[in-house]
Design an enzyme around this catalytic site. Sequence first.
Site, PDB file in Angstrom:
ATOM      1  N   HIS A   1       0.813  -1.221   0.000  1.00  0.00           N
ATOM      2  CA  HIS A   1       0.000   0.000   0.000  1.00  0.00           C
ATOM      3  C   HIS A   1       0.845   1.268   0.000  1.00  0.00           C
ATOM      4  O   HIS A   1       0.341   2.351  -0.301  1.00  0.00           O
ATOM      5  CB  HIS A   1      -1.009  -0.004   1.161  1.00  0.00           C
ATOM      6  CG  HIS A   1      -0.450   0.352   2.495  1.00  0.00           C
ATOM      7  ND1 HIS A   1      -0.109  -0.601   3.442  1.00  0.00           N
ATOM      8  CD2 HIS A   1      -0.162   1.544   3.072  1.00  0.00           C
ATOM      9  CE1 HIS A   1       0.331  -0.009   4.542  1.00  0.00           C
ATOM     10  NE2 HIS A   1       0.321   1.296   4.336  1.00  0.00           N
TER      11      HIS A   1
ATOM     12  N   ASP B   1       0.188  -7.461   1.620  1.00  0.00           N
ATOM     13  CA  ASP B   1       0.629  -6.070   1.774  1.00  0.00           C
ATOM     14  C   ASP B   1       2.159  -5.942   1.819  1.00  0.00           C
ATOM     15  O   ASP B   1       2.706  -5.258   2.667  1.00  0.00           O
ATOM     16  CB  ASP B   1       0.014  -5.440   3.026  1.00  0.00           C
ATOM     17  CG  ASP B   1       0.102  -3.910   3.000  1.00  0.00           C
ATOM     18  OD1 ASP B   1       0.252  -3.349   1.894  1.00  0.00           O
ATOM     19  OD2 ASP B   1       0.045  -3.294   4.081  1.00  0.00           O
TER      20      ASP B   1
ATOM     21  N   SER C   1       4.338   2.876   8.082  1.00  0.00           N
ATOM     22  CA  SER C   1       4.119   1.752   7.171  1.00  0.00           C
ATOM     23  C   SER C   1       5.379   1.405   6.392  1.00  0.00           C
ATOM     24  O   SER C   1       6.017   2.278   5.802  1.00  0.00           O
ATOM     25  CB  SER C   1       3.003   2.078   6.183  1.00  0.00           C
ATOM     26  OG  SER C   1       1.766   2.175   6.840  1.00  0.00           O
TER      27      SER C   1
END
Length: 199
Positions: A49, A78, A152
Amino acid sequence: MNLLNDINQTMTTLIRTVQHSVVRIGNGRRGFGAGTIWHSDGLILTNAHVVQRREPEITLADGRSFPSQLLAYNESVDLAALYIAANQLPTIELGHSSQLKTGDWVVAVGHPWGVIGAAAAGTVIAVGQPLEQNGYRGELVQLGIQLRPGHSGGPLVDGNGRLVGINTMISGPQVGLAIPVDIAKKFLQEKMGSNATSV
């Protein structure tokens, strides 16, 4: 008091070492996410992402920037692997997420809200329980850490500075989630062969 000073010094040294292996991943107007140097010859691991099938610019901790090449991408776990034309990069010793236990101390490093190389510490809530979050389906490490946008793709390390996960998302107040490093190893092995899992 000496014990607290020793603990503080140990954690400070650990975090500074890890920061050298965290990269910034250009994310257009949304700022940037983080990535983890997996191999000294330019292999970077981050979240799918974060890159969204693009080939973003990568900035190392020393300020050097490189264009990247997208090598592997899997939205369902992911994870994404990028390559930059650089070598002798600092890496983090790989750990085993299967060895994590509830209550273990861990540190997440990334670039939350644009703060470069910021660290957040906390404990493991649970490991390996299958969860379905924001399209992700699989095992995750649940953390007593408030991850923020920019964490992230950054590394989650244990108290010995070993990579045990890749930060991925927020689950609720003071609860973060990370992809277990054992899942990341499997992802790289499936996409790129056995050599990709060694540092």
